[in-house]
Design an enzyme around this catalytic site. Structure first.
Site, PDB file in Angstrom:
ATOM      1  N   GLY A 106       0.807  -0.872   0.087  1.00 36.48           N
ATOM      2  CA  GLY A 106      -0.377   0.419  -0.180  1.00 36.48           C
ATOM      3  C   GLY A 106       0.983   1.489   0.432  1.00 36.48           C
ATOM      4  O   GLY A 106       1.928   1.326   0.831  1.00 36.48           O
ATOM      5  N   GLY A 135      -0.238   4.625   0.184  1.00 42.16           N
ATOM      6  CA  GLY A 135      -1.076   5.570   0.748  1.00 42.16           C
ATOM      7  C   GLY A 135      -0.792   6.122   1.633  1.00 42.16           C
ATOM      8  O   GLY A 135       0.640   6.274   1.982  1.00 42.16           O
ATOM      9  N   HIS A 171     -21.792   6.348   4.926  1.00 41.88           N
ATOM     10  CA  HIS A 171     -21.165   8.412   4.726  1.00 41.88           C
ATOM     11  C   HIS A 171     -22.707   8.633   4.094  1.00 41.88           C
ATOM     12  O   HIS A 171     -23.738   8.246   3.014  1.00 41.88           O
ATOM     13  CB  HIS A 171     -20.592   8.451   4.086  1.00 41.88           C
ATOM     14  CG  HIS A 171     -20.508   9.986   4.576  1.00 41.88           C
ATOM     15  ND1 HIS A 171     -21.348  11.438   4.694  1.00 41.88           N
ATOM     16  CD2 HIS A 171     -19.015  10.314   4.880  1.00 41.88           C
ATOM     17  CE1 HIS A 171     -19.958  12.334   4.810  1.00 41.88           C
ATOM     18  NE2 HIS A 171     -18.730  12.046   5.134  1.00 41.88           N
ATOM     19  N   SER A 192     -19.117  16.367   1.365  1.00 43.59           N
ATOM     20  CA  SER A 192     -18.258  17.012   2.492  1.00 43.59           C
ATOM     21  C   SER A 192     -19.249  17.234   3.582  1.00 43.59           C
ATOM     22  O   SER A 192     -21.090  17.533   3.473  1.00 43.59           O
ATOM     23  CB  SER A 192     -17.597  18.192   2.347  1.00 43.59           C
ATOM     24  OG  SER A 192     -17.125  18.586   3.785  1.00 43.59           O
ATOM     25  N   ARG A 250     -22.652  10.629  11.829  1.00 43.83           N
ATOM     26  CA  ARG A 250     -22.749  10.670  10.823  1.00 43.83           C
ATOM     27  C   ARG A 250     -23.895   8.968  11.081  1.00 43.83           C
ATOM     28  O   ARG A 250     -24.672   8.741   9.133  1.00 43.83           O
ATOM     29  CB  ARG A 250     -21.803  10.027   9.836  1.00 43.83           C
ATOM     30  CG  ARG A 250     -20.808  10.893   9.845  1.00 43.83           C
ATOM     31  CD  ARG A 250     -19.056  10.577   9.003  1.00 43.83           C
ATOM     32  NE  ARG A 250     -18.885  11.901   8.333  1.00 43.83           N
ATOM     33  CZ  ARG A 250     -17.544  11.807   8.437  1.00 43.83           C
ATOM     34  NH1 ARG A 250     -16.534  10.177   8.292  1.00 43.83           N
ATOM     35  NH2 ARG A 250     -16.746  12.794   8.008  1.00 43.83           N
ATOM     36  N   HIS A 292     -18.220   4.030   3.422  1.00 46.22           N
ATOM     37  CA  HIS A 292     -17.366   4.638   3.291  1.00 46.22           C
ATOM     38  C   HIS A 292     -16.478   4.022   3.755  1.00 46.22           C
ATOM     39  O   HIS A 292     -15.276   4.126   3.356  1.00 46.22           O
ATOM     40  CB  HIS A 292     -18.045   6.632   4.020  1.00 46.22           C
ATOM     41  CG  HIS A 292     -16.924   7.486   3.787  1.00 46.22           C
ATOM     42  ND1 HIS A 292     -16.472   7.929   2.936  1.00 46.22           N
ATOM     43  CD2 HIS A 292     -16.685   8.108   5.188  1.00 46.22           C
ATOM     44  CE1 HIS A 292     -15.150   8.539   3.268  1.00 46.22           C
ATOM     45  NE2 HIS A 292     -15.719   9.127   4.230  1.00 46.22           N
TER      46      HIS A 292
END
Lengths: 637, 247, 228
Positions: A40, A42, A266, A284, A330, A401
């Site tokens: 990975g 990221g 989300h 957002s 959320r 999400h």
């Protein structure tokens, strides 16, 4: 194997410092004898790769994208939290720790969460030094915004592209290490198995996605920064190629999977508009500051939203949660939307969305103010839907999400396989049953940059005399053969059902029964459906082409094969937890007015599942002990 | 909607490619361009034919992986969109659409519409970073930065590295891409220490990767999904000339 | 990392060279234009109290021409100009060859809506200008300065522009020059690294106005002489 979280001694606020003071480290001269494989590229994996290379280890980093700069951390919009108290609003490490624990509905490990808050300030320093153009005040100092679930302003941001900017800084740090020769990158490589030698993770089997070659790579330790598996729902906010395969293959080799069913849904994503939709773009959370959410009171409403008079609208969040209104967390917002949509009040062509209306805000504040606050989001919305949200309400819908669950790790971020570490979203440790906004960038970055490099040395200290790990051993042989066999098996199905269609059907089952609202009957049905679908996949999936070269359908099939197994474990986990907490809402365990009912007496633990040769899973419980905080009921009424 | 697609199919960089025609019907104008290719690939898969290989990942315009030239324009007909943000409503029923990969000599074709953009990584490796190792950083607010400078640095830093600028440029120059990084770091105080070497090294790498010369036609900025500006190219040239004069 | 390349050998360096030589040629164009404008001064302006007094445009133009070929600092500038032109052309060729190589396989379909035709075709415009300059120099410079076969430049000019197709060639050359300049001036400043936004937007505007004014003034001279 009994779970040992290896939480250091001492009071909560001293644990990390105590750990650092006593942990073993590796002499700089010995580090160059040690190889680490990072999976990975990221924020978590890339951060770990760059930081470990800086320390002098030989690092190889693998990722499936064509460049590490494309890892899905790039898509995070809002910001990153840090307890800097720049606003003089009473923020501190403890308050941040408490907010995170409470946001996670008291289902996370205290020591890990405290540590995350403790090192958060370092992260901002680090990222600023790397050249991240964070938002600034006119005096030149860093600016903050506030986010859901907290009472202070501790979110640092770079417009609506904070994740991108943090990722690019991390990517650049990696590129620097590649230049100096401490880091080697393997782009367009997918990890298909890990290799265990004498009980320790010592290597990986990877497929080169350009050539189709199956490769062996060895190392003294492995680090997984492989992200989440929310793409299991097919429609999600995740990238198309994000997957759970590396984690799952490690799980099958002995890594326990913790709280797999805890998926954050989300509330403000764009709804599905047609059968072929592949992605639900996130809008957002900040939009809920000024937008009002409503659905028509009539079930079969055909009028345009502007023609529906106010008294025929149901502002259901304001109705149900007068104190927090549209700003409930959320999980609560998503669940309430699902309830209205399921009751037949959904809007849009597929009746699967709710309105997010800015009319009141525009009337009160003027269009210019709204444009200044959310202009880029309105533009993005128009690019995708061709609808001008200044004129008519947005249509939004809940979407999968973030995976709070993941590989079980101890305080050192080591999984139950010695030598296999997991960082960022891939592990389970910090967010409990619900993640707070702007905490995912934080966790990914601090795990990779500040925590793992300090804990992995304790493991590697035993390996300074081991020497290079050979890939010419029966263990590698066997793992490679298994991987090749699976590729052959997938290509031999020669069915007619496209992989994406099976994935969509799996997504539908999961979104219906193992997402926002769960019940026993539905989940028992879901397990049966998943098993049927798995059977159908292996009998009738259409996997065209061959293994020699790029074959995206083959890649997708391999990932889906794993999803079809992960789905079952997720459902098993959700069935087992007979309480409601955070994102895990059981209809059979709710209060009279439809709110979550936690059961601290019986379920104050993390569920870590052990693979049992495909027959079933064995549950290991890691009890959660709260020494500093007292679990309370989350109420937003 | 009905569409006729002429798609570039190429086995590998070593073989010749050609346009192959496909027909699709019953498409909705709300479908995104890449979803249309998904539909095509599903049809091909159920017939047992190999999929059209194309790059894509986030599908929300930020990762920079999608890379198609649609009817001769990088990322499609709309200005400042990515391929994944392009929807079929930008086309008319019955249209014929030609789809080609991002082309440049430094972007060898992997297969069909997938190209290798490793050359862009190598330019960043040459100097597109600040050498501050983990743990070295001073307290963040000890480096105050004017609001406007931070915003201007962000404008450059927003580059998603998709390569549309290079694919569009008649000379396959990577000037806009290189200048976005040089501009981002040259504008910030943190980037000053390595400023001189960065400009020299990155432009050196740009040339060694075989990218062309910038003719300032401005086509790159017109297709850039993040609206990186031509002024960054001027800034890069300034940084280079400054570096040559003082180094 | 060793950066061996000289100032003008990298992509930015080569464009710098184009810019510097181009701007020098523009400087010459201005001077050249001023001289040429003598040709269209109406007879009613004469005699002029200048250089000890000139009677008519014929004398004035020839005196000016004689001055150019006999005053040594002008000769030095002229040599620099020839060098600039040759460097501009050779550099352009090198850049174009590199650009072709960088492009590789061509697109099957191209959409040119993202840039202006003249910015994409500086090479074509430059070639037209090159051919024009060769003709122009063969007609005047060669005969007057190098071979010395013509001594009355004014008469030569007048005779030349009585031929309609000569006028046409000139007008084509001037149109090419106009577009070459519009893009070239802006591009040169960007290549040299002028990056402040306000300055660049002014330069863009100046480039347009300057090129049009230059082109119009250059263009009217042959026409006036033809009609005279």
């Amino acid at each position: 194997m009994a779970l040992n979280a290896k939480i250091p001694e001492g009071p909560l606020k001293d644990k990390w410092q105590n750990y650092l003071a006593k942990t073993r480290i590796v002499n700089p001269a010995n580090r160059k004898k040690l190889d680490v494989i990072v999976v990975g590229g990221g924020l978590s994996g890339g951060g770990a790769a760059a930081s470990l290379a800086e320390l002098g280890y030989n690092v190889k980093v693998f990722f499936f994208q064509d460049s590490a700069r494309r890892s899905h951390s790039v898509a995070a919009q809002g910001g990153v939290n840090a307890a800097k108290n720049y606003k003089n609003d009473g923020d501190n490490v403890y308050r941040m720790f408490y907010d995170t624990i409470k946001g996670g509905d008291f289902r996370s490990r205290e020591a890990n969460v405290y540590r995350m808050a403790e090192v958060s300030a370092n992260l901002i320093d680090h990222m600023v030094a790397q050249g991240v153009p964070f938002g600034r005040e006119y005096g030149g100092y860093l600016s903050n915004r506030s986010f859901g679930g907290v009472l202070v302003s501790r979110t640092f941001y770079a417009r609506g592209q904070t994740g991108q900017q943090l990722l690019l800084a991390t990517y650049q740090a990696m590129m620097k290490q590649i230049k100096v020769g401490k880091l080697t990158q393997y782009n367009r490589h997918e990890i298909l198995d890990i290799v265990i030698v004498d009980g320790k993770a010592r290597g990986i089997i990877a497929r080169n996605l350009n050539t189709g070659e199956i490769e062996r790579h060895s190392a003294h330790a492995l680090v997984f920064g492989t992200g989440g598996f929310g793409k299991i729902f097919y429609l999600s906010t995740l990238a198309m190629n994000s997957n759970g395969s590396a984690n799952w293959r490690a799980h099958k080799k002995g890594a326990y999977f913790a709280n797999p069913s805890w998926t954050q849904i989300h509330p403000t994503a764009l709804p599905q508009s047609g059968e072929h939709q592949s992605k639900l773009t996130l809008m957002s959370e900040s939009l809920r500051n000024d937008g009002r959410i409503w659905v028509p009171k009539n079930k079969d409403e055909n009028r345009a939203p502007g023609d529906i008079p106010n008294d025929e609208r149901d502002y259901y969040l304001e109705r149900r949660y007068p104190a927090f209104g549209n700003l409930v967390p959320r999980d609560v917002a998503s669940r309430a939307a699902k309830e209205r949509i399921d009751a037949g009040h959904g809007v849009g062509p597929l009746k699967n969305a709710v309105y997010l209306d800015f009319k009141t805000a525009i009337e009160k504040l003027g269009e210019d103010t709204i444009k200044e606050r959310y202009g880029n989001l309105f533009t993005m919305y128009e690019k995708i839907t061709a609808i001008n949200a200044y004129k008519e309400p947005m249509k939004i819908s809940p979407a999968a999400h973030f995976s709070m669950g993941g590989l079980w790790v101890d305080y050192e971020l080591q999984t139950t396989i010695p030598g296999l570490f997991a960082v960022g979203e891939a592990n389970f440790a910090d967010h409990g049953a619900n993640r707070l906004g702007a905490n995912s960038l934080l966790q990914a970055s601090v795990d990779g940059n500040f925590i793992l490099p300090n804990t992995i040395s304790n493991y590697l200290a035993d390996d300074i005399k081991t020497g290079k790990i050979s890939t010419d051993t029966p263990e590698f042989e066997e793992a490679e053969k298994a991987v090749k066999d699976q590729v052959t098996k997938l290509l031999a199905i020669k069915g007619t059902m496209p992989v994406d269609q099976i994935h969509r059907r799996l997504g539908k089952i999961m979104f219906k029964e193992v997402a926002m609202s769960r019940n026993e009957k539905g989940m028992i049905w879901a397990i049966e459906e998943i098993k049927k679908l798995r059977k159908e996949f292996w009998e009738n999936a259409a996997v065209p082409g061959n293994e020699n070269g790029p074959n995206s359908e083959l890649e997708k099939a391999g990932r889906l094969a794993d999803y079809l197994e992960i789905a079952e474990l997720m459902t098993v986990d959700a069935l087992d937890r007979k309480e409601s907490c955070g994102a895990h809402f059981r209809e059979d365990y709710q209060t009279e007015d439809g709110e979550a009912m936690r059961d601290d007496e019986n379920y104050m633990y993390s569920s870590a599942w052990e693979w049992q040769n495909g027959e079933s899973w064995k549950l290991h419980k890691e009890p959660l002990e709260f020494t500093e905080v007292k679990p309370t009921v989350r109420s937003y009424k | 909607m009905k569409l006729t697609l002429k798609i570039w199919r190429q086995e590998s960089a070593k073989t010749k490619g050609k346009l192959v025609t496909y027909k699709l019907s019953d498409l909705s104008s709300d479908t995104s361009f890449l979803e249309m290719l998904d539909v095509l690939n599903e049809e091909l898969a159920s017939k047992g034919e190999p999929a059209v290989e194309f790059d894509h990942d986030c599908r929300e315009g930020i990762c920079g992986q999608c890379s198609l030239v649609i009817n001769g324009k990088a990322h499609g007909p709309e200005e400042h969109y990515t391929t994944c943000q392009t929807h079929l409503r930008s086309f008319s029923d019955g249209d014929t659409i030609t789809i080609e990969p991002f082309r440049a000599n430094s972007f060898p074709v992997i297969r069909d519409l997938k190209v290798d953009r490793g050359s862009m990584d190598r330019i960043i490796q040459a100097g597109g970073y600040i050498s501050s190792f983990t743990g070295m950083a001073p307290e963040a607010n000890t480096i105050p930065i004017h609001h406007d400078i931070a915003e201007s640095a962000f404008d450059s830093a927003a580059c998603i590295g998709c390569g549309a600028c290079i694919a569009t440029c008649k000379n396959s120059s990577a000037a806009l891409f290189v200048s976005a990084k040089i501009g981002h770091l040259a504008k910030l105080p943190q980037g000053q220490i390595e400023r001189t070497e960065r400009a020299l090294w990155m432009i050196n790498a740009h040339d060694e990767e075989g990218f062309g010369n910038c003719s300032n036609t401005g086509a790159c900025a017109m297709v850039c999904p993040q609206e990186v500006q031509l002024l960054d190219i001027a800034r890069m040239n300034f940084e280079y000339n400054r570096a040559k004069c003082i180094s | 990392m060793a950066v061996k390349k000289g100032l003008f050998k990298t992509s930015v360096g080569r464009k710098n060279l184009m810019a510097i030589t181009g701007l020098f040629i523009i400087f010459f164009l201005v001077i050249h234009l001023i001289g040429n404008l003598i040709l269209i001064i109406p007879n009613s302006f004469f005699p002029i109290e200048f250089w000890g007094g000139v009677e008519n445009v014929h004398d004035m133009y020839n005196a000016y021409s004689h001055f150019l070929v006999s005053f040594w600092p002008v000769t030095i500038v002229a040599w620099v100009l020839y060098a600039a032109m040759i460097i501009h052309v050779v550099d352009a060729l090198l850049i174009t060859i590199q650009n072709r190589k960088s492009r590789g396989e061509k697109y099957q379909v191209t959409d040119n809506s993202t840039s202006t035709w003249y910015s994409r075709n500086m090479g074509v415009l430059g070639t037209i200008l090159g051919v024009f300059i060769v003709l122009h120099m063969a007609q005047f410079w060669l005969k007057y300065k190098v071979l010395g076969t013509e001594h009355d430049l004014y008469e030569l000019v007048l005779a030349t522009f009585k031929v309609w197709w000569f006028v046409l060639i000139y007008e084509i050359g001037i149109i090419a020059m106009c577009f070459h300049l519009i893009h070239g001036i802006e591009s040169a400043h960007r290549s040299l690294g002028i990056y402040p936004k306000k300055v660049m937007s002014i330069i863009k505007y100046i480039a347009l106005c300057f090129s049009l004014v230059m082109a119009i003034l250059y263009a009217i001279i042959p026409i006036i002489l033809y009609l005279k």
